[in-house]
Write a protein that holds these residues in place. Structure first.
Motif, short mmCIF file in Angstrom:
data_model
loop_
_atom_site.label_atom_id
_atom_site.label_comp_id
_atom_site.label_asym_id
_atom_site.label_seq_id
_atom_site.Cartn_x
_atom_site.Cartn_y
_atom_site.Cartn_z
N ASP A 86 5.70 12.71 -0.75
CA ASP A 86 4.74 11.67 -1.14
C ASP A 86 4.12 12.13 -2.46
O ASP A 86 3.37 13.10 -2.50
CB ASP A 86 3.67 11.55 -0.04
N THR A 117 2.46 5.62 -5.06
CA THR A 117 1.58 4.46 -5.17
C THR A 117 1.33 4.14 -6.64
O THR A 117 1.42 5.01 -7.50
CB THR A 117 0.24 4.74 -4.46
N ALA A 163 2.01 10.46 -4.45
CA ALA A 163 0.95 9.51 -4.81
C ALA A 163 0.17 9.99 -6.04
O ALA A 163 -0.24 9.19 -6.88
CB ALA A 163 0.01 9.32 -3.63
N HIS A 164 -0.05 11.30 -6.14
CA HIS A 164 -0.92 11.82 -7.22
C HIS A 164 -0.15 12.38 -8.41
O HIS A 164 -0.75 12.72 -9.43
CB HIS A 164 -1.88 12.87 -6.65
N ALA A 200 -1.59 2.81 -7.24
CA ALA A 200 -3.05 2.66 -7.18
C ALA A 200 -3.81 3.88 -7.70
O ALA A 200 -5.03 3.88 -7.67
CB ALA A 200 -3.47 2.39 -5.73
N LYS A 201 -3.09 4.89 -8.17
CA LYS A 201 -3.84 6.07 -8.63
C LYS A 201 -3.69 6.17 -10.14
O LYS A 201 -4.38 5.47 -10.85
CB LYS A 201 -3.37 7.29 -7.85
N CYS A 258 -1.07 9.81 6.11
CA CYS A 258 0.02 8.83 6.20
C CYS A 258 1.38 9.51 6.34
O CYS A 258 2.30 8.92 6.91
CB CYS A 258 0.01 7.86 5.02
N TYR A 271 -10.91 16.24 4.87
CA TYR A 271 -9.81 15.38 4.40
C TYR A 271 -8.55 16.13 4.76
O TYR A 271 -8.58 17.35 4.97
CB TYR A 271 -9.90 15.16 2.88
N ASP A 294 3.43 16.39 1.12
CA ASP A 294 2.89 15.85 -0.12
C ASP A 294 3.54 16.58 -1.29
O ASP A 294 3.72 17.80 -1.22
CB ASP A 294 1.38 16.14 -0.23
N SER A 335 0.83 -1.21 0.00
CA SER A 335 0.00 0.00 0.00
C SER A 335 0.86 1.25 0.00
O SER A 335 1.85 1.34 0.74
CB SER A 335 -0.89 -0.01 1.25
N GLY A 336 0.45 2.24 -0.79
CA GLY A 336 1.15 3.52 -0.80
C GLY A 336 1.09 4.20 0.56
O GLY A 336 1.91 5.07 0.85
N TYR A 337 0.12 3.82 1.38
CA TYR A 337 0.00 4.41 2.72
C TYR A 337 1.28 4.16 3.52
O TYR A 337 1.67 4.96 4.36
CB TYR A 337 -1.21 3.79 3.43
N HIS A 357 -0.89 14.65 3.96
CA HIS A 357 -1.78 13.50 4.03
C HIS A 357 -1.58 12.77 5.37
O HIS A 357 -0.48 12.75 5.92
CB HIS A 357 -1.49 12.54 2.87
N PRO A 372 -3.48 15.79 -2.21
CA PRO A 372 -4.39 14.76 -2.72
C PRO A 372 -5.81 15.26 -2.99
O PRO A 372 -6.45 14.83 -3.94
CB PRO A 372 -4.40 13.70 -1.61
#
Ligand SMILES: Cc1ncc(COP(=O)(O)O)c(C=O)c1O
Length: 379
Positions: free
Chosen positions: A189, A230, A191-192, A232-233, A121, A346, A159, A93-95, A119, A163
């Motif tokens: 991070d 991640t 992720a996006h 997952a995005k 995490c 969020y 980040d 998991s990216g978390y 974020h 996100p």
């Protein structure tokens, strides 16, 4: 007890895409994160099924035991290719990505400075580092410069791209703020940004032409740059990814214990993810299409006079009046079959929340046009 937003979470009854079945209704969908639109690609699904048939659900043990299945290694090989690095570390998991970075890099007797609006995490990873933790104001390099003064070794965490808002971190300014430190580590991070930003799609640091500096070991004097994310995005798969030099990843694998103390990603997930990475590498037009769609959405929102974040992330969080007004717009769009989520709470959001618009490579110009026309009538 579950929070209200958890209890009320919508039921996704199809793969995410431009048209998505949610709570029994097929919506024109601008939520979530499947930015390159690969979650429902038939080749990706087929590869996931094939991996499960051959290797079972999972290896039921950690990577240092018997968890090194071929699909997991293929994800790492394809990710290293995509990111142009010697190696890549793939985990469930990216978390967990920021926990891994913090475990690998936390300097003895150092201090962590973390963006107050990062974020969840990132904030948790900062706390898990075991170092003293302080926050600096969101996206504020001047505050960062003030806070690092007098502190010896600092680990700065944030980040790369918000996100829920899409605002990019002012990384060049952070590097200037840290330039006076004898030793500093800037951990981001992305992720996006992975798969979306930069000439090669390697994320926000690629877009800033800083990619050749990232994720190396040993880290030297001055400011050292690290980034994780991640699959997952945008990248159409699932699981966390840390690309980098062989030496750095050897350190990350052992310091964090994710290699030896956690099950490897499940076979089907790894098989599908490896195929998604193959597609992203061989079809650069997917990223071009996403970029065009991002331009159309952002251009349209700007023409309405809205405060659109800088950069070219696939998601933008926009405040339009107060929470009640945004909820009204969300509901009225929904009544017209268009889903744009209202994020009330969020990490990183203003108290009123935002309407968060996400666009995919697979949206058509006409679909984005329909969203903009409907939105204009509701402003
Ligand atoms: C900035 C950021 N980091 C990490 C994560 C978690 O990544 P994953 O979903 O792969 O666990 C998210 C997901 O929402 C995110 O937005």
């Amino acid at each position: 007890m579950l929070g209200a937003s958890v209890q009320a979470a919508p039921l996704m009854q199809s793969a995410p895409g431009p048209e998505t079945l949610i709570d029994g209704v097929r919506y024109l969908y601008f939520g979530g994160t499947s930015y390159l639109g690969l979650a429902a690609r038939s080749e990706v699904i087929k590869a996931g099924c094939e991996a499960m048939r051959r290797f079972g659900v999972h290896t039921a043990t950690s990577r240092s035991g018997f968890g090194n299945s071929p699909p997991v290694l293929e994800v790492e090989r394809r990710a290293a290719e995509f990111f142009g690095t010697e190696d890549a570390f793939y985990f469930t998991s990216g978390y967990a990505a920021n926990h891994i970075l913090a475990a690998a890099l936390a300097p003895p007797d150092g201090t962590v400075l973390v963006d107050e609006a990062a974020h969840y995490c990132v904030l948790e990873a900062a706390r898990s580092s075991g170092l003293a933790v302080a926050t600096f104001r969101h996206r504020d390099p001047e505050d960062l410069a003030r806070q690092v003064r007098g502190k010896g070794r600092v680990l700065v965490m944030a980040d790369a791209v918000g996100p829920a808002t899409g605002w990019p971190a002012p990384v060049t300014e952070y590097l200037e703020a840290l330039a006076g430190q004898e030793r500093a580590w800037l951990l981001l991070d992305d992720a996006h940004g992975f798969g979306v930003l930069g000439d090669a799609g390697r994320g926000w640091l690629d877009e800033l032409h800083l990619w050749p500096r990232v994720n190396r070991w040993p880290s030297g004097d001055g400011v050292n740059l690290y980034v994780a994310g991640t699959l997952a995005k945008a990248l159409g798969g699932h699981g966390g990814i840390l690309p980098g030099s062989r030496e750095f990843l050897a350190r990350a694998r052992s310091a964090s214990h994710y290699f030896s103390g956690a099950s490897a990603p499940a076979a089907a997930v790894a098989g599908a993810t490896a195929k998604a990475l193959e597609i992203v590498s061989s079809e650069p037009e997917l990223r071009s299409r996403l970029r065009e769609n991002v331009g159309q959405l952002r251009g349209g929102l700007r023409r309405f006079g809205l405060n659109v974040p800088e950069g070219a992330a696939a998601q933008v969080g926009i405040r339009i009046g107060d929470a009640a007004n945004m909820m009204r717009i969300h509901q009225e769009l929904k009544a017209r079959g268009i889903l744009v989520p209202y994020f009330g709470t969020y990490s990183g959001l203003p108290p009123e929340g935002v309407l968060r618009f996400a666009v995919f490579a697979t949206h058509t110009q006409d679909q984005i046009g329909r969203l903009l026309a409907a939105l204009r009538s509701l402003l």
